[in-house]
Scaffold this active site. Sequence first.
Site, PDB file in Angstrom:
ATOM      1  N   GLU A  15       6.548   4.140   4.895  1.00 19.23           N
ATOM      2  CA  GLU A  15       6.713   5.279   5.804  1.00 19.23           C
ATOM      3  C   GLU A  15       8.117   5.886   5.832  1.00 19.23           C
ATOM      4  O   GLU A  15       8.515   6.456   6.847  1.00 19.23           O
ATOM      5  CB  GLU A  15       6.342   4.830   7.222  1.00 19.23           C
ATOM      6  CG  GLU A  15       7.339   3.852   7.893  1.00 19.23           C
ATOM      7  CD  GLU A  15       6.996   2.372   7.758  1.00 19.23           C
ATOM      8  OE1 GLU A  15       6.274   2.021   6.801  1.00 19.23           O
ATOM      9  OE2 GLU A  15       7.457   1.580   8.584  1.00 19.23           O
ATOM     10  N   GLU A  41       0.778   5.641   7.687  1.00 18.25           N
ATOM     11  CA  GLU A  41       2.177   5.970   7.359  1.00 18.25           C
ATOM     12  C   GLU A  41       2.635   7.188   8.154  1.00 18.25           C
ATOM     13  O   GLU A  41       3.773   7.239   8.621  1.00 18.25           O
ATOM     14  CB  GLU A  41       2.361   6.203   5.855  1.00 18.25           C
ATOM     15  CG  GLU A  41       1.872   5.075   4.945  1.00 18.25           C
ATOM     16  CD  GLU A  41       2.349   3.687   5.328  1.00 18.25           C
ATOM     17  OE1 GLU A  41       3.423   3.575   5.928  1.00 18.25           O
ATOM     18  OE2 GLU A  41       1.624   2.705   5.034  1.00 18.25           O
ATOM     19  N   GLU A  73       4.188  -2.303  13.580  1.00 19.69           N
ATOM     20  CA  GLU A  73       3.003  -2.483  12.724  1.00 19.69           C
ATOM     21  C   GLU A  73       1.722  -2.682  13.540  1.00 19.69           C
ATOM     22  O   GLU A  73       0.697  -2.078  13.247  1.00 19.69           O
ATOM     23  CB  GLU A  73       3.228  -3.626  11.741  1.00 19.69           C
ATOM     24  CG  GLU A  73       4.346  -3.362  10.720  1.00 19.69           C
ATOM     25  CD  GLU A  73       4.170  -2.079   9.932  1.00 19.69           C
ATOM     26  OE1 GLU A  73       3.090  -1.473   9.968  1.00 19.69           O
ATOM     27  OE2 GLU A  73       5.148  -1.646   9.276  1.00 19.69           O
ATOM     28  N   GLY A 120       0.807  -1.221   0.000  1.00 21.22           N
ATOM     29  CA  GLY A 120       0.000   0.000   0.000  1.00 21.22           C
ATOM     30  C   GLY A 120       0.839   1.268   0.000  1.00 21.22           C
ATOM     31  O   GLY A 120       0.632   2.166  -0.808  1.00 21.22           O
ATOM     32  N   ALA A 121       1.791   1.330   0.924  1.00 22.96           N
ATOM     33  CA  ALA A 121       2.584   2.546   1.070  1.00 22.96           C
ATOM     34  C   ALA A 121       3.752   2.262   1.994  1.00 22.96           C
ATOM     35  O   ALA A 121       3.809   1.198   2.603  1.00 22.96           O
ATOM     36  CB  ALA A 121       1.727   3.668   1.659  1.00 22.96           C
TER      37      ALA A 121
HETATM   38  N1  B3K Z   1       6.107  -0.728   6.528  1.00 25.01           N
HETATM   39  C1  B3K Z   1       5.541  -0.912   5.221  1.00 25.01           C
HETATM   40  C2  B3K Z   1       5.533  -2.328   4.775  1.00 25.01           C
HETATM   41  C3  B3K Z   1       6.776  -2.787   4.141  1.00 25.01           C
HETATM   42  C4  B3K Z   1       6.615  -4.141   3.521  1.00 25.01           C
HETATM   43  C5  B3K Z   1       7.909  -4.661   3.048  1.00 25.01           C
HETATM   44  N2  B3K Z   1       7.794  -5.936   2.388  1.00 25.01           N
HETATM   45  C6  B3K Z   1       4.177  -0.343   5.099  1.00 25.01           C
HETATM   46  C7  B3K Z   1       3.443  -0.197   6.358  1.00 25.01           C
HETATM   47  O1  B3K Z   1       3.124  -1.122   7.048  1.00 25.01           O
HETATM   48  O2  B3K Z   1       3.190   0.903   6.730  1.00 25.01           O
HETATM   49 ZN    ZN Z   2       2.866  -0.002   8.795  1.00 24.30          ZN
END
Ligand code: B3K
Ligand code: ZN
Length: 867
Positions: A272, A306, A328, A269-270
Site C-alpha cells: 500500500e 490496499e 492489518e 500480494g501487494a
Molecule cells: N502491508 C503489506 C504487507 C507487507 C509485508 C511485508 N513483509 C500488504 C498488505 O497487508 O496490505
Molecule cells: Zn494490509
Amino acid sequence: MNAAMAREGSPSVIYRKDYQAPRFQVPTVAMTIAIFPGYTRVSSQLQLQRSDGSVGDLCLDGESLQLEAIAIDGVDLSPDAYDYNGSQLTLKQVPASCTLQTTVIIHPEDNTSLEGLYKSRTLYCTQCEAEGFRKITFFPDRPDVLSVFTVTLEADASTCPVLLSNGNLQSTTTLDDGRHQAVWHDPWPKPSYLFALVAGDLARVDDSFVTASGREVALHIYVEAKDLAYCDHAMASLKHSMRWDETVYGLEYDLDLFNIVAVDDFNMGAMENKSLNIFNTSCVLAAPDITTDAGYQRVEAIVAHEYFHNYSGNRVTCRDWFQLSLKEGFTVFRDAEFSADMNSRGVKRVEDVTFLRTHQFAEDAGPMAHPVRPDSFIEISNFYTLTVYEKGAEVVRMLHTLLGHDDFIAGAQLYFKRHDGQAVTCDDFVTAMADASGRDLSQFRRWYAQSGTPELTIEEAYDAAQGRYTLTVRQRNGDYSEPLHIPLAVGLLENGQPKVFDNGSSTVLLEVTEAQQQFDFDNLSSRPVPSLLRGFSAPVRLKAEESSSHLQALIAGDDDDFVRWDAFQRYATQVLGQVAAGDTLDEGFFSAFGSALTAIKDPAVTAQLLALPSEEYLADLAAASGGVDVFAIRNAREQLKLAIAQRFEDRWRALFADLAITGPYEPSGPQIGARSLRHLALDYLAHLPDAAVADATALFASADNLTDRLAGLRTLVHYGHREARESALTQFFNDWHNEALVVNQWLSVQAGRPAAAACDEVAALMDHPSFDWRNPNKVRALLGAFSAGNPTGFHRTDGAGYRLLADAVIRLQASNPQIAARLCSPLTRYRRYQHGVELMRSELERIGNVEGLSRDVYEVVDRSLSQ
Ligand code: B3K
Ligand code: ZN
C-alpha cells in the site's frame, strides 16, 4: 532455546515492552536515486531534529550499504566521527538540529530478497515494509518517524522510460547520455516503510474518479505492454473501493493521482505505498482465460485492501511493528465488508470463516502461536500472519458487533480524526471506539493480548413448567485465566421456525464476560433448538449439543447462513467418524443432503453447504483430539464422497448438465455460483469409477474460461488414469505456456495430486524450464501447493516429501529469507501428527544446522523445535 540451535550470535529477540520513542525526528527527506546498469547511487538529505533539543549520538539503520560520502550541514565527516557495522550507522555528538547527507551505492540487480530496491525482470521496484528502506539508504527505519519526501529519480530513458515515486510529479528533465530524471513530492508525512519507487518500461491504463467533493483523481495502472488488456477488472475494483470508502466511512482520497504497478517477482500480494501501490501480477491482472472466479474476487479484495490502507495504515499508522494488526486487522475487516457489499454477504462470510478455522486456528495451536498484538519477535517479517490479519479482523468485527454499525463507524471516524498523521497503538484504536460509543471496552482489550483459540462450551436446559430455557456458557482460554469479552449472537428455533425477539430480529446478542455465565429465555412453550454463534460472532471453538435432530433442525429451518452451513459441516464430520469406525451411517445426513440438493435457491450457497469439510480442517479437529492421521482422514472423506456420489448420481448428473452456462463468461455472482455447484457435481461424479472422465474431458476441451478449464484439468489429473492426465497436462501447457499466471496453476494442479508419486513429480517440475526459484509465485505454486495443500503427497511415509521441502528451504533461505521461512510452516506443526513426527523433526534440525541460517528461518525453526 533448542540446544541444537543455540550458538554464538543467535539472533536477538525484540520485546514490545522495550519500546522507546524516537530520539530524532526527520521532518523532511530529499533523495536522489540514480540507477545505472549494475549499481544504483542513493544520495539522501535528512533534516534531523532531536526530540529533546540536546546534542547527542544518532543511530540510523542501514543494511549492507556501501558508503561513499557522509556530511553534516555540508561538512564531510572524518572517519572517527561515525561507525558503520553493516547494519547500524552511529554518529557521535550530532547537533540538535541539522542536515545529514549520505551517499551510498546499492546493487538492486543482486537483491534476491525482494526487499529494498530490487529488479523484477526488467523493472526496478521497491518493497520497504517492514524494514526494507534500510537497504536503500541510512534512516531511522521505524514506523513512528514520519517525513515529507521529495524524490529525484534518474535512469536511462530508453530502458526506464517510466519513473515513479510517491505523491505528485513535480518535473521531468532530459539529461545527457540518454538519461532522464523525474522529481516526485509527497505532501503527506509518512514512515519510510511507505516509500516506493518504480523505474522501467511499462504501459499504462488511464481512468479517473471524481470524489464526493468533486475533485478529479487520475487513476493509472502500469503493467508490461503485453498485459494491457488485463487491467479492467482491477480498475473497476479500484473505483468501487474509492466510492465505498466515501459512502461507508466518509473517507475521500487525498491526492490527485493514484498509481498501481504490477510486478512479477513479489513476496506477497501487494503493498500500500502512498499513492504508488505495487502489486504482484497475480493480484491485479484479470481476464477470463488467465483468472479463475476466485482470482477475480481476490483481485477485487486486494485492490480494495490496499486502497483502504490509505487511511487505515497510511494516514494513521502503527507506532511500532507489534501494533501491525492496528492497520492489518482493521483493513482486512474493511475489505471483507466491501466484498460482502459487492457480492454475496453470506457466501463471503462462510469463505472467511472456513479460511480462519482451517488455517488461523492451526497457527494458534502450533509453535508460532502469538497474540494479535505480539509481545516479542526476532524477525518482524514472520509476523505477517493469519493471526495478525485474520484473527485481527475478527477482533475488529467483534467491536462492530458489540457497538452496532453506527457507533462503530462513529468510533472509526473519531479514530481517523483524532490520530490523523500519527503513529499509534491498538489501544488507541479501542479507546476511540470506547469514547465514541460510551462502552466500557477494558475487558475486550484482552483479545489483543491472549493467544490461542478460546473454547466456548454451551449447555442448555429447558424448564417446561416455567417456560424457561437456559443456556450455560463456559469459556476456556488455554493458559490464560482472565475471561474474554465475547459477543455471542444467538437465535432460537421454535417448532422449526426462527423466533422473532423483542428487537424485531431473529438474533439476540449475548455478552459473555465471565468464565461461566447463564442466560435465560422466558415464555417458551416448547423446547427450542438453539442457533449459536450466528454469523460466527466470535473466533472461538464452539462445543455444544450436536444430536442429529438438532443439526437437522438447523439445516432445515435456520435463517443464518453461517449456522446452517456449520450444522452441515458438523453433521458431515460426525458421519466421517462413522465411516472411519466402520459404523452404520446416519441416514438423516443423507436425507438432509438430498433435500439441500433438490431445493436449490442460490447455487453458491448450496455448493458451500454440500462441500465436505476439507482434509486440512479435519486435521485441525483431529489435532485437538489425539493426533492427525492424514491417510485415515483422506480415506474416510473419499469413501463418504463415493457414497454421496452413488446415492445422488442422477441428481449430480442433472445438475452438471443444467448448470452449464451458455452465454459468454462473466465473473458475476450468478455465474460464479452456478460454476461452483457444477464443479462440485463433477468432483462427486469423479468418485464413480471412470464415470467423470468423459465429462471432465469435455469440460476441459470446450471451456472458454480458466475456471472451467481448470476444473476439468484438476478432475483429470487427480482422478483420471495416467493417459488422460498426461495428455491434458501437455495440452494445457502447450496452450498457455506464455501466460506465467496460468503456468502457476498448471504447477499447482500437479503439486496437488493426492498420490505419493506427486512428490517425485514436484521434484521433476523444479527442473522444468517454467520453474524459477527467484519468483515467489512459482515457489508457492509448486512447493506451497504441495506441502500445504497435498497431505497425501507431502506426508508420504518414507519422508521424501519432508526432505524435498527442507531442501527447498535450505536452498532459498539465504536468497529469499521471507519466502523460505513461510515455506517451512507445514514442517513446524510436526507434533500434531500420528505419523512422521521424527522424520519431520529431523528435517527441521537439518535446516537448523545450516551455517549462517537467516534470521527469518532461524526463528521459525527454533520455535518449533523448542516448543
Ligand atoms: N502491508 C503489506 C504487507 C507487507 C509485508 C511485508 N513483509 C500488504 C498488505 O497487508 O496490505
Ligand atoms: Zn494490509
